[in-house]
Design a protein around this motif. Structure first.
Motif, PDB file in Angstrom:
ATOM      1  N   UNK A 107      -5.172 -12.108   4.395  1.00 54.80           N
ATOM      2  CA  UNK A 107      -6.054 -11.249   3.599  1.00 54.80           C
ATOM      3  C   UNK A 107      -5.600  -9.789   3.641  1.00 54.80           C
ATOM      4  N   UNK A 108      -4.725  -9.461   4.559  1.00 55.71           N
ATOM      5  CA  UNK A 108      -4.188  -8.105   4.634  1.00 55.71           C
ATOM      6  C   UNK A 108      -3.167  -7.897   3.524  1.00 55.71           C
ATOM      7  N   UNK A 109      -2.860  -6.650   3.250  1.00 55.01           N
ATOM      8  CA  UNK A 109      -1.825  -6.321   2.277  1.00 55.01           C
ATOM      9  C   UNK A 109      -0.473  -6.712   2.857  1.00 55.01           C
TER      10      UNK A 109
ATOM     11  N   UNK B 292       0.809  -1.215   0.000  1.00 55.09           N
ATOM     12  CA  UNK B 292       0.000   0.000   0.000  1.00 55.09           C
ATOM     13  C   UNK B 292       0.842   1.264   0.000  1.00 55.09           C
ATOM     14  N   UNK B 293       2.135   1.150   0.080  1.00 55.90           N
ATOM     15  CA  UNK B 293       2.993   2.334   0.079  1.00 55.90           C
ATOM     16  C   UNK B 293       4.441   1.953  -0.106  1.00 55.90           C
ATOM     17  N   UNK B 294       5.294   2.967  -0.087  1.00 52.34           N
ATOM     18  CA  UNK B 294       6.722   2.739  -0.278  1.00 52.34           C
ATOM     19  C   UNK B 294       7.530   2.965   0.986  1.00 52.34           C
ATOM     20  N   UNK B 295       6.861   3.259   2.100  1.00 53.11           N
ATOM     21  CA  UNK B 295       7.572   3.430   3.363  1.00 53.11           C
ATOM     22  C   UNK B 295       7.856   2.049   3.947  1.00 53.11           C
TER      23      UNK B 295
ATOM     24  N   UNK C 274      -0.317  -5.207  11.240  1.00 53.15           N
ATOM     25  CA  UNK C 274      -0.333  -3.754  11.415  1.00 53.15           C
ATOM     26  C   UNK C 274      -1.726  -3.274  11.049  1.00 53.15           C
ATOM     27  N   UNK C 275      -2.471  -2.804  12.046  1.00 51.09           N
ATOM     28  CA  UNK C 275      -3.802  -2.235  11.819  1.00 51.09           C
ATOM     29  C   UNK C 275      -3.621  -0.750  11.559  1.00 51.09           C
ATOM     30  N   UNK C 276      -3.716  -0.355  10.286  1.00 50.90           N
ATOM     31  CA  UNK C 276      -3.528   1.050   9.941  1.00 50.90           C
ATOM     32  C   UNK C 276      -4.765   1.855  10.316  1.00 50.90           C
ATOM     33  N   UNK C 277      -5.925   1.350   9.949  1.00 53.71           N
ATOM     34  CA  UNK C 277      -7.199   1.940  10.361  1.00 53.71           C
ATOM     35  C   UNK C 277      -8.233   0.823  10.390  1.00 53.71           C
ATOM     36  N   UNK C 278      -9.501   1.160  10.482  1.00 57.83           N
ATOM     37  CA  UNK C 278     -10.537   0.131  10.610  1.00 57.83           C
ATOM     38  C   UNK C 278     -10.646  -0.783   9.395  1.00 57.83           C
ATOM     39  N   UNK C 279     -10.229  -0.309   8.238  1.00 57.40           N
ATOM     40  CA  UNK C 279     -10.415  -1.111   7.027  1.00 57.40           C
ATOM     41  C   UNK C 279      -9.122  -1.553   6.349  1.00 57.40           C
ATOM     42  N   UNK C 280      -7.975  -1.062   6.794  1.00 58.57           N
ATOM     43  CA  UNK C 280      -6.707  -1.381   6.126  1.00 58.57           C
ATOM     44  C   UNK C 280      -5.747  -2.011   7.134  1.00 58.57           C
ATOM     45  N   UNK C 281      -5.169  -3.139   6.726  1.00 58.29           N
ATOM     46  CA  UNK C 281      -4.159  -3.792   7.559  1.00 58.29           C
ATOM     47  C   UNK C 281      -3.034  -4.310   6.668  1.00 58.29           C
ATOM     48  N   UNK C 282      -1.900  -4.553   7.291  1.00 56.03           N
ATOM     49  CA  UNK C 282      -0.733  -5.089   6.598  1.00 56.03           C
ATOM     50  C   UNK C 282      -0.226  -6.262   7.433  1.00 56.03           C
TER      51      UNK C 282
END
Length: 148
Positions: free
Chosen positions: A145-147, A42-45, A66-74
């Protein structure tokens, strides 16, 4: 003496009768096969860390989310040295972003992303409810299922 001669003859004959087989040719793949549960980052960091036991030995195969927010995780998984890493988008990180560390026979460890980014070493302990093997495997598979 007859026995030694017999063994020598058997070995000599068996060595001569063996045939060698050529290995099959190596064929290079013409196309890259995309694995279904492999998502684009989801990013380059980039951030990395290490997971250890409470006795400072490393822990392998820890499932990390890593729970970034309610809908995005890594997701990430610790390697045999306890090291892990994430690719993410730092613009998506907020105060509620956190990491979850799950490993069998240890308590679930939750830490805020801000606290993690300061230290980058996470110590697992056995204080609290310990994760059973089936709970660990369920979490391990669920975070696929997370990125990445």
């Amino acid at each position: 003496m007859k026995l030694v001669t017999f063994i020598f003859v058997v070995c000599f004959i068996s060595c001569k009768t063996k045939t060698t087989i050529d290995p099959p040719p190596i064929v290079e793949a013409e196309e890259v096969i995309k694995i279904e549960d492999s998502y684009e980052p989801i990013g380059n960091d980039f951030i990395y860390g290490k997971v250890i036991h409470n006795d400072s030995t490393t822990t392998d195969l820890v499932a990390i989310k890593l729970n970034i927010n309610d809908s995005v995780c890594v997701n990430s998984y610790g390697n045999f040295d306890g090291d892990f890493s994430f690719r993410y988008d730092k613009n998506m990180i907020n105060e509620s972003s956190n990491l979850e560390f799950v490993f069998r026979n240890y308590a679930i460890k939750r830490i805020s992303f801000v606290d993690f980014s300061k230290n980058k070493t996470v110590e697992l302990d056995k204080n609290g409810d310990l994760v059973k093997y089936d709970q660990y495997r369920t979490f391990y598979e669920a975070i696929r299922k997370c990125t990445r």
